[in-house]
Design an enzyme around this catalytic site. Structure first.
Site, PDB file in Angstrom:
ATOM      1  N   GLU A  68       0.982  -1.174  -0.014  1.00  0.00           N
ATOM      2  CA  GLU A  68       0.077   0.028   0.074  1.00  0.00           C
ATOM      3  C   GLU A  68       0.689   1.367   0.068  1.00  0.00           C
ATOM      4  O   GLU A  68       1.211   1.826   0.954  1.00  0.00           O
ATOM      5  CB  GLU A  68      -0.894  -0.020   1.004  1.00  0.00           C
ATOM      6  CG  GLU A  68      -2.028   1.395   1.190  1.00  0.00           C
ATOM      7  CD  GLU A  68      -2.898   1.147   2.536  1.00  0.00           C
ATOM      8  OE1 GLU A  68      -2.829   0.430   3.208  1.00  0.00           O
ATOM      9  OE2 GLU A  68      -3.615   2.264   2.358  1.00  0.00           O
ATOM     10  N   LYS A  81      -2.380  -2.112  -3.127  1.00  0.00           N
ATOM     11  CA  LYS A  81      -3.592  -1.258  -2.684  1.00  0.00           C
ATOM     12  C   LYS A  81      -3.205   0.046  -2.727  1.00  0.00           C
ATOM     13  O   LYS A  81      -2.313   0.950  -1.911  1.00  0.00           O
ATOM     14  CB  LYS A  81      -3.734  -1.656  -0.939  1.00  0.00           C
ATOM     15  CG  LYS A  81      -4.711  -0.571  -0.328  1.00  0.00           C
ATOM     16  CD  LYS A  81      -5.165  -1.182   1.039  1.00  0.00           C
ATOM     17  CE  LYS A  81      -6.076  -0.209   1.884  1.00  0.00           C
ATOM     18  NZ  LYS A  81      -6.759  -0.947   2.704  1.00  0.00           N
TER      19      LYS A  81
HETATM   20  P1  13P Z   1      -9.142   4.120   3.961  1.00  0.00           P
HETATM   21  O1  13P Z   1     -10.213   3.503   3.005  1.00  0.00           O
HETATM   22  O2  13P Z   1     -10.182   4.954   4.996  1.00  0.00           O
HETATM   23  O3  13P Z   1      -8.624   5.215   3.288  1.00  0.00           O
HETATM   24  O4  13P Z   1      -8.500   3.346   4.681  1.00  0.00           O
HETATM   25  C1  13P Z   1      -7.958   2.140   4.131  1.00  0.00           C
HETATM   26  C2  13P Z   1      -6.774   1.609   4.777  1.00  0.00           C
HETATM   27  O5  13P Z   1      -6.348   0.596   5.058  1.00  0.00           O
HETATM   28  C3  13P Z   1      -5.574   2.838   4.943  1.00  0.00           C
HETATM   29  O6  13P Z   1      -4.334   2.202   5.213  1.00  0.00           O
END
Ligand code: 13P
Length: 345
Positions: A179, A221
């Site tokens: 991510e 992600k």
């Molecule tokens: P949000 O969808 O609230 O951005 O959170 C997703 C997430 O896992 C952030 O690390």
């Protein structure tokens, strides 16, 4: 590493019409969410809130996996059943946040580095034993055109940490969610977001390749390509959707089974509409495009719950409503008119 197993889990995480619930808020972050509904941040309240989400009827139709926090993966429901068992019984894959949050990146102009690599192998072994089959590590990047952010320093440092985390996860048979989040803070336009996202993803995949991460056994992600939240010339839904798909086609190898977006502070409706437009307008992509939302799945049920046992059933309906609309978005069938259904009910 057993790549066949990793690939199977990654595919299950992005199965058609399913996405991931990010419920891995740290104790500090969940404090902000609970205080917004005037509920004290106690272990019991955190447990009750998450038990409400995990036991929502029919969640398994729309939710493939849940990202848990360290406390939650060890917690038991009110009746004594481990929360992980509740998920597993429903065919929902448990996952775990393993990064330890961000610190200032030394030598930078206020950029961040995500920590948590020390001792990670041992923690992964323990989490696997507790039932986790995937993990999450979040890198945080900022856009500031004037000072050149995200800097190459921040990109390389964070991408290397993501790649080392991902390689360790795969060595322990855990699917890494990779991510790299570019925040929506600022007044930048969509072209600036596009350029920053492109540089970020190129850097991340270069490091993943350097560390021999198997693309078939991971899930990306990313942020969507969107103008900053205070941008004076915001782009439309379709422009954001098309730009996001284009940057992904340019940067993400086809061997990656799926891409599950974060919501990043978008409204519930925008998070669904953007994903829906991507899948409706670009039906034949090499990877699945789905959701891994925190706030865009939880804002509605959190408000409806308000910490009261008598509100659980209605809050669960609100959660499933958002999960269903995002499931439709993941198959290109989202329609903004559906947004009225819950209000009307
Ligand atoms: P949000 O969808 O609230 O951005 O959170 C997703 C997430 O896992 C952030 O690390």
């Amino acid at each position: 590493m057993n790549l066949k197993d990793l690939n199977q889990i990654a595919k299950a995480m992005v199965a058609p019409g399913k996405g991931i619930l990010a419920a891995d808020e740290s104790t500090g972050t969940i404090e902000k969410r609970l205080s917004s509904i005037n509920v004290p941040n106690t272990e019991e309240n955190r447990r009750d809130y998450r038990e409400m989400l995990f036991t929502a009827p029919e969640a398994e139709k729309y939710i493939s996996g849940v990202i848990l926090y360290d406390e939650t993966i060890r917690q038991k429901a009110k009746d004594g059943t481990p929360l992980v068992e509740i998920l597993k019984k429903r065919g929902i894959v448990p996952g775990i946040k393993v990064d330890k949050g961000t610190q200032d990146l030394p030598g930078s102009q206020g950029e961040k580095i995500t920590e948590g690599l020390d001792g990670l192998r041992k923690r992964l072994v323990e989490y696997y034993g507790l039932g986790a089959r995937f993990a999450k590590w979040r890198a945080v990047l900022n856009i500031d055109a004037a000072s050149g952010k995200p800097s190459r320093q921040a990109l390389v440092a964070n991408a290397e940490a993501l790649a080392r985390y991902a390689a360790l996860c795969q060595a322990e048979n855990i699917v890494p969610i990779v991510e790299p989040e570019i925040l929506m803070d600022g007044d930048h336009d969509i072209a600036t977001s596009y350029a920053a996202t492109e540089r970020t993803l190129h850097t991340v995949f270069e490091q993943l390749a350097l560390h021999n991460v198997a693309f078939e056994g991971m899930v990306l992600k990313p942020n969507m390509v969107i103008h900053g939240e205070s941008c004076k010339s915001p782009a439309g839904i379709e422009a954001c959707a098309d730009a996001t798909v284009q940057v992904l086609l340019r940067c993400v190898p086809a061997a990656v089974p799926g891409i599950a977006f974060l919501s990043g502070g978008q409204s519930d409706e925008h998070a669904s509409a953007h994903l829906g437009a991507m899948n409706a307008r670009h039906p034949n992509l090499p990877w699945k495009l789905t959701f891994s939302y925190g706030r865009a799945l939880q804002a509605l049920p959190l408000k409806l719950w308000a910490g009261k046992a008598e509100n659980v059933a209605n809050a669960q309906k609100g959660f499933i409503f958002r999960a269903r609309l995002n499931s439709l978005a993941a198959t290109g069938q989202y329609d903004a008119k559906l947004e009225q259904e819950f209000k009307a009910a």
